[in-house]
Motif scaffolding. Structure first.
Motif, PDB file in Angstrom:
ATOM      1  N   PRO A 129      -5.511 -86.496   1.850  1.00 21.52           N
ATOM      2  CA  PRO A 129      -5.545 -85.252   1.086  1.00 21.52           C
ATOM      3  C   PRO A 129      -6.904 -84.574   1.219  1.00 21.52           C
ATOM      4  O   PRO A 129      -7.877 -85.196   1.596  1.00 21.52           O
ATOM      5  CB  PRO A 129      -5.358 -85.744  -0.353  1.00 21.52           C
ATOM      6  CG  PRO A 129      -6.033 -87.076  -0.384  1.00 21.52           C
ATOM      7  CD  PRO A 129      -5.852 -87.666   0.992  1.00 21.52           C
ATOM      8  N   TYR A 130      -6.935 -83.282   0.893  1.00 24.48           N
ATOM      9  CA  TYR A 130      -8.216 -82.576   0.800  1.00 24.48           C
ATOM     10  C   TYR A 130      -8.121 -81.513  -0.284  1.00 24.48           C
ATOM     11  O   TYR A 130      -7.027 -81.147  -0.722  1.00 24.48           O
ATOM     12  CB  TYR A 130      -8.646 -81.981   2.148  1.00 24.48           C
ATOM     13  CG  TYR A 130      -7.623 -81.158   2.906  1.00 24.48           C
ATOM     14  CD1 TYR A 130      -7.457 -79.789   2.669  1.00 24.48           C
ATOM     15  CD2 TYR A 130      -6.833 -81.756   3.890  1.00 24.48           C
ATOM     16  CE1 TYR A 130      -6.544 -79.046   3.394  1.00 24.48           C
ATOM     17  CE2 TYR A 130      -5.908 -81.016   4.621  1.00 24.48           C
ATOM     18  CZ  TYR A 130      -5.768 -79.654   4.365  1.00 24.48           C
ATOM     19  OH  TYR A 130      -4.859 -78.923   5.080  1.00 24.48           O
ATOM     20  N   LEU A 259     -12.218 -83.240 -10.561  1.00 20.13           N
ATOM     21  CA  LEU A 259     -10.776 -83.465 -10.813  1.00 20.13           C
ATOM     22  C   LEU A 259     -10.109 -84.163  -9.628  1.00 20.13           C
ATOM     23  O   LEU A 259      -9.299 -85.074  -9.792  1.00 20.13           O
ATOM     24  CB  LEU A 259     -10.089 -82.101 -10.998  1.00 20.13           C
ATOM     25  CG  LEU A 259      -9.643 -81.706 -12.374  1.00 20.13           C
ATOM     26  CD1 LEU A 259      -9.063 -80.293 -12.334  1.00 20.13           C
ATOM     27  CD2 LEU A 259      -8.575 -82.671 -12.877  1.00 20.13           C
ATOM     28  N   PHE A 260     -10.484 -83.697  -8.429  1.00 22.89           N
ATOM     29  CA  PHE A 260      -9.912 -84.244  -7.199  1.00 22.89           C
ATOM     30  C   PHE A 260     -10.283 -85.732  -7.076  1.00 22.89           C
ATOM     31  O   PHE A 260      -9.469 -86.545  -6.651  1.00 22.89           O
ATOM     32  CB  PHE A 260     -10.447 -83.445  -5.997  1.00 22.89           C
ATOM     33  CG  PHE A 260      -9.784 -83.781  -4.693  1.00 22.89           C
ATOM     34  CD1 PHE A 260      -8.475 -83.388  -4.434  1.00 22.89           C
ATOM     35  CD2 PHE A 260     -10.475 -84.475  -3.704  1.00 22.89           C
ATOM     36  CE1 PHE A 260      -7.866 -83.684  -3.227  1.00 22.89           C
ATOM     37  CE2 PHE A 260      -9.872 -84.772  -2.489  1.00 22.89           C
ATOM     38  CZ  PHE A 260      -8.569 -84.380  -2.255  1.00 22.89           C
ATOM     39  N   PRO A 269     -12.767 -84.246   1.187  1.00 22.90           N
ATOM     40  CA  PRO A 269     -13.500 -83.075   1.658  1.00 22.90           C
ATOM     41  C   PRO A 269     -13.036 -81.772   0.998  1.00 22.90           C
ATOM     42  O   PRO A 269     -11.925 -81.706   0.485  1.00 22.90           O
ATOM     43  CB  PRO A 269     -13.200 -83.047   3.162  1.00 22.90           C
ATOM     44  CG  PRO A 269     -11.926 -83.785   3.321  1.00 22.90           C
ATOM     45  CD  PRO A 269     -11.873 -84.802   2.227  1.00 22.90           C
ATOM     46  N   LEU A 270     -13.938 -80.790   1.043  1.00 24.18           N
ATOM     47  CA  LEU A 270     -13.619 -79.457   0.534  1.00 24.18           C
ATOM     48  C   LEU A 270     -13.415 -78.516   1.722  1.00 24.18           C
ATOM     49  O   LEU A 270     -14.243 -78.470   2.627  1.00 24.18           O
ATOM     50  CB  LEU A 270     -14.764 -78.943  -0.344  1.00 24.18           C
ATOM     51  CG  LEU A 270     -14.674 -77.479  -0.802  1.00 24.18           C
ATOM     52  CD1 LEU A 270     -13.472 -77.252  -1.722  1.00 24.18           C
ATOM     53  CD2 LEU A 270     -15.959 -77.055  -1.519  1.00 24.18           C
ATOM     54  N   VAL A 271     -12.294 -77.799   1.694  1.00 23.98           N
ATOM     55  CA  VAL A 271     -11.987 -76.839   2.752  1.00 23.98           C
ATOM     56  C   VAL A 271     -12.024 -75.440   2.153  1.00 23.98           C
ATOM     57  O   VAL A 271     -11.495 -75.240   1.051  1.00 23.98           O
ATOM     58  CB  VAL A 271     -10.567 -77.102   3.314  1.00 23.98           C
ATOM     59  CG1 VAL A 271     -10.173 -76.020   4.316  1.00 23.98           C
ATOM     60  CG2 VAL A 271     -10.486 -78.483   3.953  1.00 23.98           C
ATOM     61  N   GLN A 291     -23.594 -80.334   0.573  1.00 25.22           N
ATOM     62  CA  GLN A 291     -24.598 -81.205   1.210  1.00 25.22           C
ATOM     63  C   GLN A 291     -25.329 -82.041   0.170  1.00 25.22           C
ATOM     64  O   GLN A 291     -25.499 -83.239   0.334  1.00 25.22           O
ATOM     65  CB  GLN A 291     -25.610 -80.341   1.946  1.00 25.22           C
ATOM     66  CG  GLN A 291     -25.732 -80.711   3.424  1.00 25.22           C
ATOM     67  CD  GLN A 291     -26.550 -79.667   4.166  1.00 25.22           C
ATOM     68  OE1 GLN A 291     -27.531 -79.148   3.624  1.00 25.22           O
ATOM     69  NE2 GLN A 291     -26.142 -79.365   5.382  1.00 25.22           N
ATOM     70  N   GLU A 292     -25.717 -81.378  -0.936  1.00 25.22           N
ATOM     71  CA  GLU A 292     -26.428 -82.093  -2.010  1.00 25.22           C
ATOM     72  C   GLU A 292     -25.589 -83.216  -2.580  1.00 25.22           C
ATOM     73  O   GLU A 292     -26.104 -84.234  -3.007  1.00 25.22           O
ATOM     74  CB  GLU A 292     -26.764 -81.117  -3.148  1.00 25.22           C
ATOM     75  CG  GLU A 292     -28.044 -80.348  -2.909  1.00 25.22           C
ATOM     76  CD  GLU A 292     -28.209 -79.208  -3.911  1.00 25.22           C
ATOM     77  OE1 GLU A 292     -27.659 -79.309  -5.022  1.00 25.22           O
ATOM     78  OE2 GLU A 292     -28.879 -78.209  -3.552  1.00 25.22           O
ATOM     79  N   ARG A 293     -24.277 -83.038  -2.587  1.00 30.79           N
ATOM     80  CA  ARG A 293     -23.382 -84.025  -3.184  1.00 30.79           C
ATOM     81  C   ARG A 293     -22.819 -85.006  -2.169  1.00 30.79           C
ATOM     82  O   ARG A 293     -22.007 -85.858  -2.526  1.00 30.79           O
ATOM     83  CB  ARG A 293     -22.198 -83.324  -3.846  1.00 30.79           C
ATOM     84  CG  ARG A 293     -22.622 -82.487  -4.985  1.00 30.79           C
ATOM     85  CD  ARG A 293     -21.533 -81.603  -5.496  1.00 30.79           C
ATOM     86  NE  ARG A 293     -21.944 -81.141  -6.798  1.00 30.79           N
ATOM     87  CZ  ARG A 293     -21.536 -81.694  -7.945  1.00 30.79           C
ATOM     88  NH1 ARG A 293     -20.667 -82.658  -7.943  1.00 30.79           N
ATOM     89  NH2 ARG A 293     -22.001 -81.251  -9.087  1.00 30.79           N
ATOM     90  N   GLY A 294     -23.174 -84.837  -0.908  1.00 39.43           N
ATOM     91  CA  GLY A 294     -22.656 -85.726   0.132  1.00 39.43           C
ATOM     92  C   GLY A 294     -21.167 -85.535   0.370  1.00 39.43           C
ATOM     93  O   GLY A 294     -20.454 -86.461   0.759  1.00 39.43           O
ATOM     94  N   VAL A 295     -20.676 -84.317   0.106  1.00 39.90           N
ATOM     95  CA  VAL A 295     -19.253 -84.004   0.313  1.00 39.90           C
ATOM     96  C   VAL A 295     -19.107 -83.244   1.625  1.00 39.90           C
ATOM     97  O   VAL A 295     -19.915 -82.362   1.921  1.00 39.90           O
ATOM     98  CB  VAL A 295     -18.715 -83.151  -0.869  1.00 39.90           C
ATOM     99  CG1 VAL A 295     -17.348 -82.558  -0.555  1.00 39.90           C
ATOM    100  CG2 VAL A 295     -18.672 -83.964  -2.143  1.00 39.90           C
ATOM    101  N   ARG A 296     -18.089 -83.588   2.412  1.00 45.64           N
ATOM    102  CA  ARG A 296     -17.867 -82.868   3.669  1.00 45.64           C
ATOM    103  C   ARG A 296     -17.236 -81.502   3.378  1.00 45.64           C
ATOM    104  O   ARG A 296     -16.275 -81.426   2.606  1.00 45.64           O
ATOM    105  CB  ARG A 296     -16.945 -83.692   4.562  1.00 45.64           C
ATOM    106  CG  ARG A 296     -16.710 -83.060   5.908  1.00 45.64           C
ATOM    107  CD  ARG A 296     -15.869 -83.972   6.798  1.00 45.64           C
ATOM    108  NE  ARG A 296     -15.512 -83.274   8.031  1.00 45.64           N
ATOM    109  CZ  ARG A 296     -14.448 -83.545   8.759  1.00 45.64           C
ATOM    110  NH1 ARG A 296     -13.632 -84.521   8.394  1.00 45.64           N
ATOM    111  NH2 ARG A 296     -14.201 -82.870   9.856  1.00 45.64           N
ATOM    112  N   LEU A 297     -17.801 -80.451   3.983  1.00 43.61           N
ATOM    113  CA  LEU A 297     -17.232 -79.101   3.835  1.00 43.61           C
ATOM    114  C   LEU A 297     -16.654 -78.679   5.173  1.00 43.61           C
ATOM    115  O   LEU A 297     -17.319 -78.801   6.204  1.00 43.61           O
ATOM    116  CB  LEU A 297     -18.316 -78.100   3.413  1.00 43.61           C
ATOM    117  CG  LEU A 297     -17.867 -76.639   3.353  1.00 43.61           C
ATOM    118  CD1 LEU A 297     -16.973 -76.389   2.135  1.00 43.61           C
ATOM    119  CD2 LEU A 297     -19.075 -75.685   3.301  1.00 43.61           C
ATOM    120  N   ILE A 298     -15.433 -78.204   5.147  1.00 44.19           N
ATOM    121  CA  ILE A 298     -14.840 -77.674   6.381  1.00 44.19           C
ATOM    122  C   ILE A 298     -14.592 -76.185   6.196  1.00 44.19           C
ATOM    123  O   ILE A 298     -13.841 -75.773   5.312  1.00 44.19           O
ATOM    124  CB  ILE A 298     -13.542 -78.419   6.748  1.00 44.19           C
ATOM    125  CG1 ILE A 298     -13.918 -79.846   7.159  1.00 44.19           C
ATOM    126  CG2 ILE A 298     -12.819 -77.760   7.919  1.00 44.19           C
ATOM    127  CD1 ILE A 298     -13.125 -80.868   6.513  1.00 44.19           C
TER     128      ILE A 298
END
Ligand code: KG4
Ligand code: ZN
Length: 356
Positions: A129-130, A259-260, A269-271, A291-298
């Protein structure tokens, strides 16, 4: 190898594309109708439908030639069947059905929003999921994308869509048409600190958005300035507006990411997808935050964020390879919420959902 022809005509872009199951774009043509609508300051549905009718055939022929393919090489034909302007949707749907009928191909009725939602699977082969931030002319939503046809809405706008807010604010500042890109360009020359604007919903629980107050606040500020506004005033107002929108998006995404995580145990990841995702300043704000949260952004390339047929062909291909095509009796429809879709394996098929 599967190859799908995609057709997009839900608003003011006439588009045809060919995509294969190795995620290659064999052809990707978009014809924008900006010039036809410019003097009206917005999209005129009848003009849009007529223009789709005038150009779609030729565009499909060119796409097939660009790709060096004939209709016999195709695995299916996909068209946006909603949501959108009904005249344009009917042009695209009928064209796709005619090609499918003549060449004995499966037809896939694609939800335009599903096209945006599945874009990162075309560009980055992203597994489910994303978390999806869908920001376009008609929509502003945060959704958990769990599978094809499985979208759980975490929040949405309570008034204007985000692209609509960009377009209306650009109109107010007389920045030209189309408004979103014009406002972004103007904001580059402006200072964010000169005008204070509200940040609607900031800090509120949940993941909802609101933009109409922000747009009104820009109008009130503009009314206090000397008329006509100077280029500097316009640039500073545009920069302040874009900065406020950026703060709201970051805040809402923070809530949605939490929430996710509760739902899936995953940090992103966040798209980001949809036309407004083409905005470089907003992309940059979300990049910093993730980036600050170490979350991948697409963030797909801007030309696959704004309306195009490649993402429609891809959504059709994803459905088709799960065995889900639709009857030629499937009707186009102006409203078709993403969270009402069902997975292809569900006993209630997309087609039944689409049928009048
Ligand atoms: O996804 P899209 O092409 O069509 C819809 O499905 O609505 O999105 C169009 C919206 C318009 O409101 C347009 O002004 C906005 O996306 N947009 C932008 C930018 N490029 C397009 N908004 C802000 N900045 C941009 N660079
Ligand atoms: Zn769109």
């Amino acid at each position: 190898m599967m190859i799908v022809l995609g057709i997009e005509s839900s608003c003011d872009e006439t588009a045809a594309a060919l995509v294969d199951d190795s995620r290659r774009l064999r052809a990707n043509l978009v014809l924008s109708q900006f010039e036809e609508h410019r003097r009206f300051g917005g999209v005129v549905p009848e003009i849009a439908a007529r223009s789709h009718l005038d150009h779609l055939d030729g565009l499909i022929t060119r796409a097939m030639e660009d790709a060096g393919l004939s209709f016999g090489d195709l695995s299916g034909v996909a068209a946006t069947c909603g949501p959108g302007l009904i005249g344009g949707l009917m042009v695209g749907a009928v064209t796709a059905k005619a090609i499918a009928a003549v060449h004995g191909l499966p037809f896939i009725a694609v939800n335009h929003l599903e096209g945006h939602a599945l874009t990162p699977r075309l560009t980055d082969d992203l597994p489910f999921p994303y978390l999806l931030l869908l920001v376009s002319g008609g929509h502003c939503q945060l959704l958990a994308v769990e599978g094809i046809g499985c979208y759980r809405k975490l929040g949405g706008t309570v008034d204007d869509a985000i692209g609509e807010a960009f377009d209306k604010t650009a109109k107010l500042l007389d920045l030209g048409y189309p408004g979103g890109p014009a406002l972004e360009a103007m904001a580059k020359n402006g200072k964010t600190g000169r005008f204070g604007l509200p940040r609607p919903m900031l800090g509120r629980t949940g993941c909802d958005f609101s933009f109409s107050g922000l747009k009104t606040a820009v109008r009130h500020l503009a009314e206090e300035l000397d008329y006509p506004l100077s280029a500097g005033d316009k640039a500073d107002l545009a920069a302040a507006f874009q900065d406020a929108v950026g703060s709201v998006l970051v805040d809402r995404c923070r809530h949605a990411l939490a929430l996710f995580r509760e739902m899936t145990g995953q940090d992103g990841p966040l798209v980001i997808a949809g036309g407004v995702a083409a905005n470089q300043a907003l992309r940059h704000r979300l990049e910093q935050e993730t980036q600050e949260r170490g979350v991948r952004l697409i963030a797909p390339p801007p030309e696959l964020c704004t309306d195009n047929a490649a993402v429609i062909a891809w959504a059709g291909l994803e459905r088709l390879r799960l065995g889900a095509d639709d009857p030629l009796t499937t009707a186009a429809r102006p409203r078709w919420p993403l969270d009402q879709l069902t997975p292809p394996s569900s006993p209630v098929s997309t087609a039944e959902k689409v049928a009048p």
